[in-house]
Write a protein that holds these residues in place. Structure first.
Motif, PDB file in Angstrom:
ATOM      1  N   HIS A 202       0.886  -1.189  -0.035  1.00 19.59           N
ATOM      2  CA  HIS A 202       0.046   0.043  -0.080  1.00 19.59           C
ATOM      3  C   HIS A 202       1.092   1.145  -0.144  1.00 19.59           C
ATOM      4  N   LYS A 203       0.517   2.293  -0.722  1.00 16.30           N
ATOM      5  CA  LYS A 203       1.402   3.392  -0.842  1.00 16.30           C
ATOM      6  C   LYS A 203       0.504   4.696  -1.016  1.00 16.30           C
ATOM      7  N   GLU A 204       1.353   5.775  -1.101  1.00 16.48           N
ATOM      8  CA  GLU A 204       1.049   7.168  -1.380  1.00 16.48           C
ATOM      9  C   GLU A 204      -0.238   7.326  -0.310  1.00 16.48           C
ATOM     10  N   SER A 205      -1.366   7.904  -0.875  1.00 13.04           N
ATOM     11  CA  SER A 205      -2.552   8.386   0.049  1.00 13.04           C
ATOM     12  C   SER A 205      -2.918   7.101   1.151  1.00 13.04           C
ATOM     13  N   ALA A 206      -2.546   5.928   0.793  1.00 14.08           N
ATOM     14  CA  ALA A 206      -3.131   5.056   1.512  1.00 14.08           C
ATOM     15  C   ALA A 206      -2.289   4.732   2.867  1.00 14.08           C
ATOM     16  N   LEU A 207      -1.092   5.263   2.897  1.00 11.74           N
ATOM     17  CA  LEU A 207      -0.239   5.171   4.120  1.00 11.74           C
ATOM     18  C   LEU A 207      -0.707   5.886   5.283  1.00 11.74           C
ATOM     19  N   PRO A 208      -0.793   5.124   6.485  1.00  6.57           N
ATOM     20  CA  PRO A 208      -0.953   5.716   7.722  1.00  6.57           C
ATOM     21  C   PRO A 208       0.066   6.406   8.182  1.00  6.57           C
ATOM     22  N   ILE A 209       0.462   7.543   7.988  1.00  8.59           N
ATOM     23  CA  ILE A 209       1.680   8.364   8.635  1.00  8.59           C
ATOM     24  C   ILE A 209       1.141   9.440   9.530  1.00  8.59           C
ATOM     25  N   LEU A 210       2.043   9.619  10.610  1.00  6.75           N
ATOM     26  CA  LEU A 210       1.797  10.742  11.482  1.00  6.75           C
ATOM     27  C   LEU A 210       3.113  11.000  12.121  1.00  6.75           C
ATOM     28  N   PRO A 211       3.305  12.424  12.514  1.00  7.87           N
ATOM     29  CA  PRO A 211       4.513  13.118  13.229  1.00  7.87           C
ATOM     30  C   PRO A 211       4.597  12.434  14.589  1.00  7.87           C
ATOM     31  N   ILE A 212       5.703  12.447  14.983  1.00  2.71           N
ATOM     32  CA  ILE A 212       6.070  11.813  16.489  1.00  2.71           C
ATOM     33  C   ILE A 212       5.069  12.746  17.503  1.00  2.71           C
ATOM     34  N   GLY A 213       4.653  13.647  17.400  1.00  3.46           N
ATOM     35  CA  GLY A 213       4.001  14.391  18.399  1.00  3.46           C
ATOM     36  C   GLY A 213       2.645  14.240  18.549  1.00  3.46           C
ATOM     37  N   SER A 214       2.150  13.217  17.567  1.00  2.00           N
ATOM     38  CA  SER A 214       0.622  12.999  17.550  1.00  2.00           C
ATOM     39  C   SER A 214      -0.090  12.377  18.724  1.00  2.00           C
ATOM     40  N   ASP A 215      -1.056  12.922  19.092  1.00  6.64           N
ATOM     41  CA  ASP A 215      -1.841  12.441  20.176  1.00  6.64           C
ATOM     42  C   ASP A 215      -2.565  11.182  19.740  1.00  6.64           C
ATOM     43  N   VAL A 216      -3.118  10.591  21.070  1.00  6.56           N
ATOM     44  CA  VAL A 216      -3.702   9.237  20.898  1.00  6.56           C
ATOM     45  C   VAL A 216      -4.834   9.307  19.814  1.00  6.56           C
ATOM     46  N   ASP A 217      -5.721  10.383  20.108  1.00  2.29           N
ATOM     47  CA  ASP A 217      -6.935  10.591  19.190  1.00  2.29           C
ATOM     48  C   ASP A 217      -6.647  10.548  17.841  1.00  2.29           C
ATOM     49  N   VAL A 234       6.816   9.247  12.106  1.00  2.00           N
ATOM     50  CA  VAL A 234       7.846  10.001  11.581  1.00  2.00           C
ATOM     51  C   VAL A 234       8.478  11.220  12.127  1.00  2.00           C
ATOM     52  N   GLN A 235       9.725  11.667  11.973  1.00  2.00           N
ATOM     53  CA  GLN A 235      10.190  12.846  12.445  1.00  2.00           C
ATOM     54  C   GLN A 235      11.293  13.311  11.442  1.00  2.00           C
ATOM     55  N   ASP A 236      11.038  14.511  11.000  1.00  2.00           N
ATOM     56  CA  ASP A 236      11.805  15.002   9.777  1.00  2.00           C
ATOM     57  C   ASP A 236      11.869  14.043   8.586  1.00  2.00           C
ATOM     58  N   ASP A 237      10.706  13.774   8.165  1.00  2.00           N
ATOM     59  CA  ASP A 237      10.401  12.629   7.070  1.00  2.00           C
ATOM     60  C   ASP A 237      11.285  11.524   7.162  1.00  2.00           C
ATOM     61  N   ALA A 263       2.623   9.643  20.272  1.00  2.00           N
ATOM     62  CA  ALA A 263       3.011   8.635  19.625  1.00  2.00           C
ATOM     63  C   ALA A 263       4.359   8.148  20.151  1.00  2.00           C
ATOM     64  N   GLU A 264       5.069   9.147  20.643  1.00  2.00           N
ATOM     65  CA  GLU A 264       6.635   8.628  21.091  1.00  2.00           C
ATOM     66  C   GLU A 264       6.510   7.609  22.488  1.00  2.00           C
ATOM     67  N   ASP A 265       5.085   7.911  23.088  1.00  2.00           N
ATOM     68  CA  ASP A 265       5.081   7.061  24.389  1.00  2.00           C
ATOM     69  C   ASP A 265       4.733   5.913  24.224  1.00  2.00           C
ATOM     70  N   ILE A 266       4.035   5.505  22.996  1.00  2.00           N
ATOM     71  CA  ILE A 266       3.588   3.984  22.852  1.00  2.00           C
ATOM     72  C   ILE A 266       4.162   3.231  21.557  1.00  2.00           C
ATOM     73  N   MET A 267       5.044   4.080  20.715  1.00  2.00           N
ATOM     74  CA  MET A 267       5.433   3.364  19.644  1.00  2.00           C
ATOM     75  C   MET A 267       6.539   2.585  19.853  1.00  2.00           C
ATOM     76  N   THR A 268       6.727   1.555  18.900  1.00  2.32           N
ATOM     77  CA  THR A 268       7.954   0.514  18.850  1.00  2.32           C
ATOM     78  C   THR A 268       9.169   1.090  18.231  1.00  2.32           C
ATOM     79  N   ARG A 269      10.211   1.492  18.726  1.00  2.00           N
ATOM     80  CA  ARG A 269      11.389   2.190  18.187  1.00  2.00           C
ATOM     81  C   ARG A 269      12.187   1.097  17.332  1.00  2.00           C
ATOM     82  N   ASN A 270      12.324  -0.013  17.759  1.00  2.00           N
ATOM     83  CA  ASN A 270      13.303  -0.801  16.996  1.00  2.00           C
ATOM     84  C   ASN A 270      12.310  -1.924  16.229  1.00  2.00           C
ATOM     85  N   PHE A 271      11.925  -1.353  15.170  1.00  2.00           N
ATOM     86  CA  PHE A 271      10.790  -2.101  14.218  1.00  2.00           C
ATOM     87  C   PHE A 271      11.569  -2.846  13.060  1.00  2.00           C
TER      88      PHE A 271
END
Length: 320
Positions: A202-217, A234-237, A263-271
């Motif tokens: 899945h690519k382009e507009s279908a991608l679920p991407i958010l910046p690192i400061g995003s909230d749970v909502d 993502v952070q700085d692309d 996001a940074e509180d619950i994300m997996t960093r070593n993916f």
């Protein structure tokens, strides 16, 4: 029961005749293989009637396993199709009796053209056998037909001899599954061996991407709308983390703080991630053959997110 027993008897007769033909295999097979491997041209298989039908199958097997091969009906050869034969070719002529008129009639032209001639015949001393450079003996003692008339054991023996020759050539050429897939792009094997991650992600507009400061909502809304069961953070692309449905469930254990989390509180960093050029089959193996299986993989180019591939997407094209 009588018909069932008769069917089994036919099987037994053909099996016994195959064993007899197997035991006749000699150095002639090695000579035939070497002749074809050293040829700078193609293999032209010819025959008439039932032998012609078997010849078509042998040609198809060779063509799909790395040997340039075509079939020429012997009767059509008498009326112009001999033009497909070149001096660099190897002709395999099939005739159980070795005296089929149409097959015998094209031999002088084959010789004049300068092609090599391999006979598949049950009679090495026949006109075909004597005229050939190599003879692969397919002679059977009897047919499975009660009248000993209908070609049954003889055609089976021819087919298996053709399979043996084809597969030896395949082995000698070092033909690999990926080579086979090139000639079978429409089949399941072709899909398994040719499909890359970039073809199914899945690519382009279908991608679920958010910046690192995003909230749970925002995370839950994006995961719900994109329906891929994951959000790439993502952070700085550059991708710095991944949030799956499992991460959301684990975060819910902290109910009193859940909606204050970022996001940074619950994300997996070593993916785990893959590149777009990796084979789909390899990506699926990466997801499954691990202590804790994963169902979604981000696809990166450098550190940039360019796609997401799910195990479901891979199963649809690769299968089991």
């Amino acid at each position: 029961m009588e018909m069932i027993n008769f069917a089994k008897e036919i099987f037994n007769i053909e099996i016994e005749e195959l064993k007899r033909v197997r035991d006749k295999i000699s150095n002639e097979m090695m000579v035939a293989v070497k002749m074809i491997l050293e040829s700078k041209g193609k293999v032209v298989i010819t025959g008439i009637g039932k032998s012609g039908i078997i010849g078509k199958k042998i040609a198809a097997t060779m063509a799909s396993t790395g040997t340039y091969a075509v079939f020429m009906n012997s009767a059509e050869g008498l009326h112009g199709d001999l033009g497909i034969i070149s001096p660099k070719d190897v002709v395999i002529a099939i005739s159980n009796s070795g005296n089929s008129d149409e097959v015998i009639s094209i031999i002088p032209s084959v010789k004049k053209i300068g092609a090599k001639l391999i006979a598949m015949t049950g009679n090495p001393n026949s006109r075909l056998g004597v005229a050939s450079d190599v003879v692969l003996n397919i002679g059977v003692e009897k047919e499975a037909c009660p009248m000993n008339l209908a070609p049954t054991c003889s055609t089976t023996a021819t087919l298996v001899m053709g399979d043996a020759l084809s597969i030896i050539l395949t082995k000698e050429r070092g033909f690999k599954p990926e080579n086979f897939a090139v000639y079978h792009p429409g089949g399941s094997l072709g899909r398994r061996l040719l499909m890359k991650v970039k073809d199914v992600m899945h690519k382009e507009s279908a991608l679920p991407i958010l910046p690192i400061g995003s909230d749970v909502d925002s995370i839950i809304l994006t995961m719900t709308n994109k329906r891929l069961g994951v959000v790439c953070i993502v952070q700085d692309d550059e991708m710095v983390g991944i949030i799956t449905e499992g991460d959301i469930r684990r975060a819910l254990k902290r109910r009193e703080k859940f909606f204050d989390l970022k996001a940074e509180d619950i994300m997996t960093r070593n993916f785990i991630f893959v590149g777009e050029e990796i084979m789909a089959m390899d990506a699926m193996e990466l997801m499954e053959n691990r202590e804790s299986q994963i169902s979604v993989l981000p696809v990166l180019k450098g550190r940039e997110v360019i796609g997401v591939v799910r195990i479901h997407d891979l199963l649809n094209v690769v299968g089991k």
